[in-house]
Design an enzyme around this catalytic site. Structure first.
Site, PDB file in Angstrom:
ATOM      1  N   SER A 100      36.481  32.993  40.844  1.00 55.17           N
ATOM      2  CA  SER A 100      37.725  33.367  41.058  1.00 55.17           C
ATOM      3  C   SER A 100      37.947  34.790  40.353  1.00 55.17           C
ATOM      4  O   SER A 100      37.505  35.753  40.957  1.00 55.17           O
ATOM      5  CB  SER A 100      38.754  32.448  40.209  1.00 55.17           C
ATOM      6  OG  SER A 100      40.100  32.779  40.229  1.00 55.17           O
ATOM      7  N   ASP A 139      31.479  46.483  45.304  1.00 51.64           N
ATOM      8  CA  ASP A 139      32.095  47.424  46.491  1.00 51.64           C
ATOM      9  C   ASP A 139      32.264  48.809  46.173  1.00 51.64           C
ATOM     10  O   ASP A 139      32.282  49.634  47.254  1.00 51.64           O
ATOM     11  CB  ASP A 139      33.559  46.745  47.064  1.00 51.64           C
ATOM     12  CG  ASP A 139      33.283  45.437  47.876  1.00 51.64           C
ATOM     13  OD1 ASP A 139      32.315  45.148  48.066  1.00 51.64           O
ATOM     14  OD2 ASP A 139      34.299  44.960  48.266  1.00 51.64           O
ATOM     15  N   LYS A 177      35.135  31.017  45.081  1.00 50.43           N
ATOM     16  CA  LYS A 177      36.609  30.436  44.879  1.00 50.43           C
ATOM     17  C   LYS A 177      37.531  31.666  45.021  1.00 50.43           C
ATOM     18  O   LYS A 177      37.850  32.557  44.046  1.00 50.43           O
ATOM     19  CB  LYS A 177      36.930  29.728  43.428  1.00 50.43           C
ATOM     20  CG  LYS A 177      38.062  29.028  43.222  1.00 50.43           C
ATOM     21  CD  LYS A 177      39.221  29.918  42.777  1.00 50.43           C
ATOM     22  CE  LYS A 177      40.509  28.820  42.506  1.00 50.43           C
ATOM     23  NZ  LYS A 177      41.607  29.641  42.130  1.00 50.43           N
TER      24      LYS A 177
END
Length: 552
Positions: free
Chosen positions: A305, A316, A330
């Site tokens: 999460s 990224d 998740k």
């Protein structure tokens, strides 16, 4: 003229009623169109009445007595099993305990304990907390709480927590036995607000490398992180290892606030979107305290999460190196709906997407059981103990924002550097000893009887330099372990590498009792392969080959 008033009323009355009638028809027509695709309130009541009616009949006529609450909870579970694995119903009796770890505090006396031989032993005391102020020490054994005897009666953890917690400012009387002095002590402890720390550790690994471990993202995490960050920077930190292993997530805002401290400029950190939820973007923007400097983020199969949001943003934007094992996967956003009886429904309303557009959520199309057994499946198929078996055919390719490196979707964050689970290192005999309750029980008992000697160590540095595991403790351990693990003990005691790992675990357990989790991780990380490898990468060309010297 007054005589004309009734005439004017008679003339306008029919017209007035006509207008009202027409407006009513138009409003009704529009309301009908608006509600066409919505569930009727009457139908909702009917459906609710059916459930109520069935439970009423069962209560009135069923052959045995049943719990109405259990019937309701089973009915709700039946509804939710058709949804995703993370939509959950939380009964009112459980909501407070579920929520308090995220809120960051509770009312109590500020100790950690372990039930040793049917007696409550204090294993750690919060510095400057209620118990510390009253004189409670690690190693003390609690005999009575108020008028209730709690030793030798088979008490469990939940029962003792209920007795020790209470309203802030209230007094609890404790009778303690201190084995190191062979004395009984009566103390009054004034309950207070006890923080639940989300940072397990923050310290310098070497002259320029800081280490921070976050165990979840709570309401206090960002504040804890910033305090630790400022201290480490003053200590000379130029490089950071951020440990998110086994971090199940928590509040998104805490995760993105920390990401903003690490990632420069105005950049997308994560966005959420769902069928009934508009796209919402979370951006960096403020001048962060650690936007420059090498960064390694440690993750594993327990990182979920909000942990995946943070590590996904770092990856990224090519800000740092992600190291470890593929994360949990998740990526579903829950919104809490509070029910009238004090219970709550945490309903999935959207999905998380990393800046490159990857969905963090792994598939649950094979059902909840298969989804929940993912760890065992990955261990069996070798994903945890060797290179990740997730291949490009299982995923979609995405590209990082700065360096256009290939990263993969398909669920979870796949690290830049995969560090397999060391099954061989902990195989067989050593694993049996490390996972046995006999090991901590023996250490706790030894500490309790020698607590006065351990009180000599005021700082971790002093403890780390001076404390040596003596023969008496090792002999007690081997004797106790050999009752159940004779073969394993003999092999470990004759294996230098295994013995070094065992002794590191023993010393770390004692360090936790003296200096809480910060002491534990300072000791245990000396033998942690992933932490040690991260240190090597931060000081090698391998880091630069992945993201450049300072990240971007």
């Amino acid at each position: 003229m007054p005589a004309d008033s009734p005439k004017r009323f008679n003339i306008w009355t029919p017209l007035t009623f006509s207008v009202i009638l027409i407006l009513g028809i138009l409003i009704g027509f529009q309301l009908n169109k608006y509600l066409f695709n919505k569930r009727s309130i009457i139908n909702d009541a009917d459906r609710n009445d059916r459930l109520e009616e069935i439970i009423d009949v069962i209560n009135a006529k069923y052959v045995d007595s049943v719990s109405t609450d259990s019937l309701y909870e089973d009915a709700i579970s039946g509804i939710l099993k058709h949804l995703d694995p993370h939509t959950v119903y939380i009964p009112a009796r459980e909501l407070a305990s579920v929520t308090e770890s995220l809120e960051g505090n509770f009312q109590g006396i500020g100790i950690e304990f372990h039930i040793l031989n049917d007696t409550l032993m204090v294993t750690s005391v919060l510095k400057n907390g209620p118990s510390s102020d009253a004189g409670v020490l690690p190693g003390d054994k609690i005999i009575k709480v108020g008028d209730s005897v709690v030793a030798g009666i088979g008490i469990n953890g939940d029962d003792i927590i209920t007795k020790l917690r209470g309203l802030e400012g209230s007094i609890v009387n404790l009778k303690l036995y201190r084995p190191s002095n062979n004395e009984f002590i009566d103390l009054k402890v004034k309950r207070g607000t006890i923080p639940i720390f989300s940072l397990d550790a923050a310290y310098m690994l070497d002259a320029s490398t800081g280490y921070i471990r976050i165990n979840r993202f709570s309401a206090t995490t960002y504040r804890e992180f910033m305090k630790a960050l400022n201290v480490l920077k003053k200590s000379g930190m130029k490089k950071m290892i951020l440990d998110l292993r086994d971090n199940p997530g928590g509040y998104l805002d805490a995760s993105t606030a920390i990401a903003d401290e690490l990632i420069s400029g105005e950049k997308l950190l994560v966005y959420t979107q769902g069928r009934a939820s508009e796209k919402e973007q979370y951006l960096s923007g403020q001048k962060g305290k650690f936007e420059q400097g090498e960064l390694v983020v440690l993750v594993d199969e327990g990182s979920a999460s909000a942990s995946e949001v943070l590590s996904g943003a770092v990856q990224d934007w090519d800000r740092g190196v992600i190291m470890g094992r593929r994360t949990y996967g998740k990526g579903l956003v829950q919104q809490q709906f509070d029910m009238g009886d004090g219970s709550a429904l945490r309903l999935t309303v959207a999905r998380y997407y990393t800046p490159s557009g990857r969905s963090i959520q792994r598939s649950y199309s094979k059902g909840k059981e298969a989804y929940e057994n993912d760890f065992e499946n990955r261990f069996t198929n070798g994903s945890l103990t060797s290179d990740d078996t997730l291949t490009s055919s299982d995923t979609m390719r995405y590209f990082t924002k700065a360096l256009h490196r290939i990263v993969y979707g398909g669920g979870g964050i796949k690290p830049d550097i995969v560090v397999p689970y060391e099954s061989k290192r902990y195989a067989g005999e050593l694993y049996d000893l490390l996972s046995s309750e006999i090991l901590p029980n023996t250490i706790y008992d030894y500490f309790s009887r020698h607590a006065a000697e351990f009180a000599y160590y005021k700082t971790f540095a002093q403890f780390d330099k001076s404390f040596k595991i003596n023969d008496a403790l090792l002999k007690a351990l081997k004797n106790n372990l050999s009752v159940k693990y004779s073969t394993q003990s003999n092999k470990v005691w004759n294996d230098a590498a295994a013995m070094a790992t065992l002794q590191n675990d023993i010393k770390a357990t004692i360090a936790r009792m003296l200096f809480r989790t910060n002491g534990y991780y300072q000791e245990i990380n000396k033998d942690d392969n992933m932490v040690q490898r991260a240190l090597r990468i931060l000081n090698s060309n391998e880091y630069s080959a992945i993201v450049g010297r300072n990240g971007l």
